[in-house]
Design a protein around this motif. Structure first.
Motif, PDB file in Angstrom:
ATOM      1  N   TYR A  77     -22.275  83.012 -13.454  1.00 41.54           N
ATOM      2  CA  TYR A  77     -22.220  81.681 -14.073  1.00 41.54           C
ATOM      3  C   TYR A  77     -23.326  81.497 -15.109  1.00 41.54           C
ATOM      4  O   TYR A  77     -23.879  80.408 -15.278  1.00 41.54           O
ATOM      5  N   GLY A  78     -23.632  82.608 -15.779  1.00 41.15           N
ATOM      6  CA  GLY A  78     -24.702  82.571 -16.750  1.00 41.15           C
ATOM      7  C   GLY A  78     -24.390  81.763 -17.994  1.00 41.15           C
ATOM      8  O   GLY A  78     -25.283  81.130 -18.566  1.00 41.15           O
ATOM      9  N   VAL A  79     -23.135  81.754 -18.426  1.00 33.76           N
ATOM     10  CA  VAL A  79     -22.785  81.009 -19.634  1.00 33.76           C
ATOM     11  C   VAL A  79     -23.070  79.526 -19.441  1.00 33.76           C
ATOM     12  O   VAL A  79     -23.672  78.867 -20.300  1.00 33.76           O
ATOM     13  N   ARG A  80     -22.672  79.004 -18.294  1.00 32.44           N
ATOM     14  CA  ARG A  80     -22.920  77.587 -18.003  1.00 32.44           C
ATOM     15  C   ARG A  80     -24.412  77.298 -17.931  1.00 32.44           C
ATOM     16  O   ARG A  80     -24.893  76.305 -18.490  1.00 32.44           O
ATOM     17  N   ALA A  81     -25.155  78.166 -17.252  1.00 25.21           N
ATOM     18  CA  ALA A  81     -26.599  77.939 -17.092  1.00 25.21           C
ATOM     19  C   ALA A  81     -27.321  77.965 -18.428  1.00 25.21           C
ATOM     20  O   ALA A  81     -28.179  77.113 -18.709  1.00 25.21           O
ATOM     21  N   VAL A  82     -26.967  78.911 -19.277  1.00 27.11           N
ATOM     22  CA  VAL A  82     -27.631  79.021 -20.582  1.00 27.11           C
ATOM     23  C   VAL A  82     -27.225  77.863 -21.487  1.00 27.11           C
ATOM     24  O   VAL A  82     -28.056  77.297 -22.208  1.00 27.11           O
ATOM     25  N   ALA A  83     -25.941  77.491 -21.456  1.00 26.34           N
ATOM     26  CA  ALA A  83     -25.474  76.366 -22.265  1.00 26.34           C
ATOM     27  C   ALA A  83     -26.151  75.064 -21.843  1.00 26.34           C
ATOM     28  O   ALA A  83     -26.574  74.266 -22.684  1.00 26.34           O
ATOM     29  N   ASP A  84     -26.267  74.845 -20.538  1.00 28.75           N
ATOM     30  CA  ASP A  84     -26.946  73.637 -20.044  1.00 28.75           C
ATOM     31  C   ASP A  84     -28.410  73.631 -20.476  1.00 28.75           C
ATOM     32  O   ASP A  84     -28.954  72.583 -20.852  1.00 28.75           O
TER      33      ASP A  84
END
Length: 410
Positions: free
Chosen positions: A147-154
């Motif tokens: 779930y790295g995309v969500r974490a980085v986007a947030d």
């Protein structure tokens, strides 16, 4: 002789590790500072030589300390920098594998989500994730599967630090490159970020989207509304990036949708619900309800001019979609001078490049106003009275020729 040297080196290593294991935070900070000053930039063989072929023992200790203390921010800056020495070391793939095997990716992603984490530490964690991402396709997938995309986007959306925002944007771009299984996820994550409220973050997201768009090729239809919503921005650098992306999207399946939407923005509705969060920008909060729409109206007129000037085909398509009527209307908006000026300059392009448009516009304006328009379109708004503005607002111009008919006539 060599065996005695090796034994002495081994004793020094054991003493070093014992000092670490028994040391307080102050002691460990001193040891990390010394490690960084003596080993930053070293290759894997050089690190192994420094640690008697057992550098992994120190890497493991750093990793464990991070996992135990990152929620409290204990010496996190030095921990992450020391970790970076290992992960960035040339020939150090074994260090990367060891870090990943103990859940290193999840640890770095969790650091991004901690409210207490300092911005500089978030930026450093992002740089470490970038090292992992750049190591290859499988490592990109591992970050995305966590779930790295969500974490980085947030992190990008919430951060107030340009360093952190830039690091996050660079990482998202890396995750989209050479990662076919997850590039759509990254692409749509960037589109969702268009709704963030920070102008610098918006600019970075738009720049990254332009790169990622060239990777994914096909355009997601959901990009149109949030993209055009950013034309409300008072920040010219944001508007510039929006228009650049609109121009590039002309080669995709959202071409016509973008053209129609831009033309619609030339006649704004005051009741239009601003669904995105652009008004959270403190500068925008000071405005009246109408002004953001007029800023968008002016930017839409400018974008249409750039599109029309790019090719005759595009110019003809816009005429067919009713751009002339809408531009005349925008020219009559005496509440916003830039909207009048941009619309006037854009209409001038169509009038000078198409005799049929010239005929319709001259008839709609009347001889006097049309003469002033042709003399100096950019400053027409400074000489326009209320009656002339009303003529433009109530114009009935309707040029309905198909683009292919225009080609035949020309």
């Amino acid at each position: 002789m060599s065996s005695s040297v090796d034994r002495a080196a081994g004793r020094r290593l054991l003493a070093f590790l014992r000092e670490w294991d028994r040391g307080s935070e102050r002691v460990r900070r001193r040891m990390l500072q010394t490690f960084l000053s003596q080993n930053t930039g070293k290759t894997s063989p050089e690190l192994e030589l420094e640690f008697s072929q057992a550098a992994s023992l120190f890497l493991t200790r750093i990793t464990v300390w991070i996992r135990l203390t990152y929620m409290f921010g204990t010496s996190l800056d030095l921990q992450l920098k020391a970790l970076g020495v290992f992960l960035s070391a040339a020939g150090g793939r074994q260090y990367l594998m060891e870090f990943l095997e103990v859940g290193g990716v999840l640890t770095l992603l969790e650091i991004l989500g901690q409210k207490k984490t300092k911005e500089r530490d978030k930026a450093q964690a992002l740089r470490l994730l970038l090292i992992i991402s750049d190591a290859g396709h499988r490592y990109k997938e591992l970050i995305c599967e966590s779930y790295g995309v969500r974490a980085v986007a947030d992190c990008l959306a919430r951060s107030k630090s340009e360093e952190t925002q830039l690091s996050a944007a660079v990482l998202l771009e890396s995750l989209a490159q050479g990662n076919p299984s997850f590039q759509q996820q990254v692409y749509k994550g960037l589109i969702a970020l268009l709704a963030c409220s920070c102008p610098k973050a918006q600019q970075l997201v738009l720049q990254t989207l332009r790169t990622v768009q060239s990777v994914v090729k096909s355009a997601y239809p959901g990009i149109v509304e949030p993209l055009l919503n950013l034309l409300h921005s008072l920040h010219q650098e944001v508007q510039h990036e929006v228009i650049e992306l609109i121009s590039e999207l002309q080669q995709t399946e959202v071409r016509t949708s973008l053209q129609r939407s831009l033309i619609t923005l030339l006649k704004p509705s005051r009741e239009r619900n601003l669904k995105y969060k652009i008004l959270q920008d403190p500068e925008m909060m000071k405005m009246t309800d109408s002004l953001p729409l007029f800023v968008q109206q002016a930017a839409a007129a400018k974008a249409l001019r750039i599109l029309a000037q790019s090719s005759q085909r595009t110019s003809e398509e816009l005429i067919h979609l009713g751009v002339v009527h809408q531009l005349l209307y925008a020219m009559g908006n005496q509440e916003h001078e830039d909207a009048q000026k941009q619309a006037s300059l854009t209409l001038e392009h169509f009038v000078r490049s198409d005799p049929v448009v010239e005929e319709h516009v001259q008839r709609a304006m009347g001889p006097a106003l049309f003469g002033s328009f042709m003399k100096n379109a950019e400053l027409l708004y400074t000489r326009m009275d209320d009656v002339e503005a009303e003529i433009l607002l109530s114009n009935k111009v309707n040029i309905s020729r198909e683009p292919e008919e225009q080609n035949a006539e020309s």
